[in-house]
Design a protein around this motif. Structure first.
Motif, mmCIF file in Angstrom:
data_model
loop_
_atom_site.group_PDB
_atom_site.id
_atom_site.type_symbol
_atom_site.label_atom_id
_atom_site.label_comp_id
_atom_site.label_asym_id
_atom_site.label_seq_id
_atom_site.Cartn_x
_atom_site.Cartn_y
_atom_site.Cartn_z
ATOM 1 N N GLU A 268 8.767 47.446 48.522
ATOM 2 C CA GLU A 268 7.969 46.376 49.114
ATOM 3 C C GLU A 268 6.726 46.153 48.278
ATOM 4 O O GLU A 268 6.287 47.052 47.566
ATOM 5 N N ASN B 187 1.604 52.646 38.171
ATOM 6 C CA ASN B 187 2.077 51.773 39.254
ATOM 7 C C ASN B 187 2.844 50.609 38.650
ATOM 8 O O ASN B 187 2.574 50.198 37.522
ATOM 9 N N ARG C 228 2.701 45.490 48.067
ATOM 10 C CA ARG C 228 1.438 45.599 48.796
ATOM 11 C C ARG C 228 0.467 44.681 48.072
ATOM 12 O O ARG C 228 0.229 44.844 46.875
ATOM 13 N N TYR D 234 3.181 46.760 38.989
ATOM 14 C CA TYR D 234 2.578 45.575 39.586
ATOM 15 C C TYR D 234 3.537 44.407 39.399
ATOM 16 O O TYR D 234 4.135 44.247 38.336
ATOM 17 N N ARG E 73 1.320 45.377 44.331
ATOM 18 C CA ARG E 73 1.696 46.689 43.806
ATOM 19 C C ARG E 73 2.958 47.112 44.533
ATOM 20 O O ARG E 73 3.023 47.049 45.757
ATOM 21 N N MET E 74 3.977 47.483 43.778
ATOM 22 C CA MET E 74 5.256 47.832 44.388
ATOM 23 C C MET E 74 5.204 49.242 44.978
ATOM 24 O O MET E 74 4.791 50.179 44.304
ATOM 25 N N GLU E 75 5.605 49.353 46.243
ATOM 26 C CA GLU E 75 5.681 50.648 46.920
ATOM 27 C C GLU E 75 6.966 50.670 47.736
ATOM 28 O O GLU E 75 7.109 49.877 48.672
ATOM 29 N N ASN E 76 7.894 51.546 47.389
ATOM 30 C CA ASN E 76 9.144 51.689 48.149
ATOM 31 C C ASN E 76 9.886 50.364 48.334
ATOM 32 O O ASN E 76 10.345 50.044 49.427
#
Length: 189
Positions: free
Chosen positions: A161, A40, A163, A42, A156-159
């Motif tokens: 964005e 992931n 989180r 971060y 935590r980076m998701e797409n």
């Protein structure tokens, strides 16, 4: 002369990331560092708006001021703060992680603050805060305080964005992120 890093006044081309918490609240942040862990990415972030904390001010000098972390029942108090801030052309934002204030704030003068720091003072509670406003609500005195230490958010980076990293996940990865940042600092120094 061009530099790839953020400028000293923070107005350079620093990327921003929208962070969401588990309740769907949002906080727009500047991206400070990206740290890959366990597959992931971060992100270490700082809020774009000014973070503030709500404090119930003790009625007598002997009492301790109380930071109000649980804001779910504090809405009547926050609505009074809204009105007071509007008089200063500021807006209170109920964002993820922390309350923030948007608008033109006067920057605290670091030279003035240095006089107040007592190197022998080991009291953990007396982190440096600056009072932004003080107001009365529900028969009590309250204040909104700005933490003068940098306020970091881990997401935590998701797409594209962020989180918000909360609870157990935060406790698990925070020491690893700190170790990684220490290593990076050593590498630069």
């Amino acid at each position: 002369m061009s530099s790839d890093g953020p400028s000293a006044n923070g107005a350079g081309d620093v990327p921003t990331v929208l962070v969401r918490d588990s309740e769907g609240r949002q906080l727009l942040c500047f991206l400070e560092q990206l740290i890959p862990l366990d597959g992931n990415d971060y992100a270490l972030l700082t809020p774009v708006d000014t973070p503030v904390c709500l404090v119930k001010i003790a009625a007598d000098d002997d009492g301790d001021d109380e930071v109000i972390d649980e804001l779910s029942g504090a809405e009547p108090i926050l609505s009074v703060a809204d009105v007071v801030l509007q008089e200063h052309d500021l807006t209170l934002v109920r964002s993820a992680v922390t309350l923030t204030v948007s608008g033109e704030l006067e920057e605290p003068d670091p030279e003035e603050l240095d006089d107040e720091i007592d190197p022998d003072d080991d009291d953990e509670e007396s982190d440096l805060y600056e009072m932004l406003i003080q107001f009365r609500a529900e028969g009590e005195e309250y204040g909104l305080f700005i933490p003068l230490d940098p306020f970091f958010v881990v997401a935590r980076m998701e797409n594209g964005e962020g989180r918000l990293v909360e609870g157990e996940e935060f406790e698990r990865i925070q020491p690893r992120i700190e170790a990684e940042l220490d290593e990076r600092e050593l590498g630069e120094g």
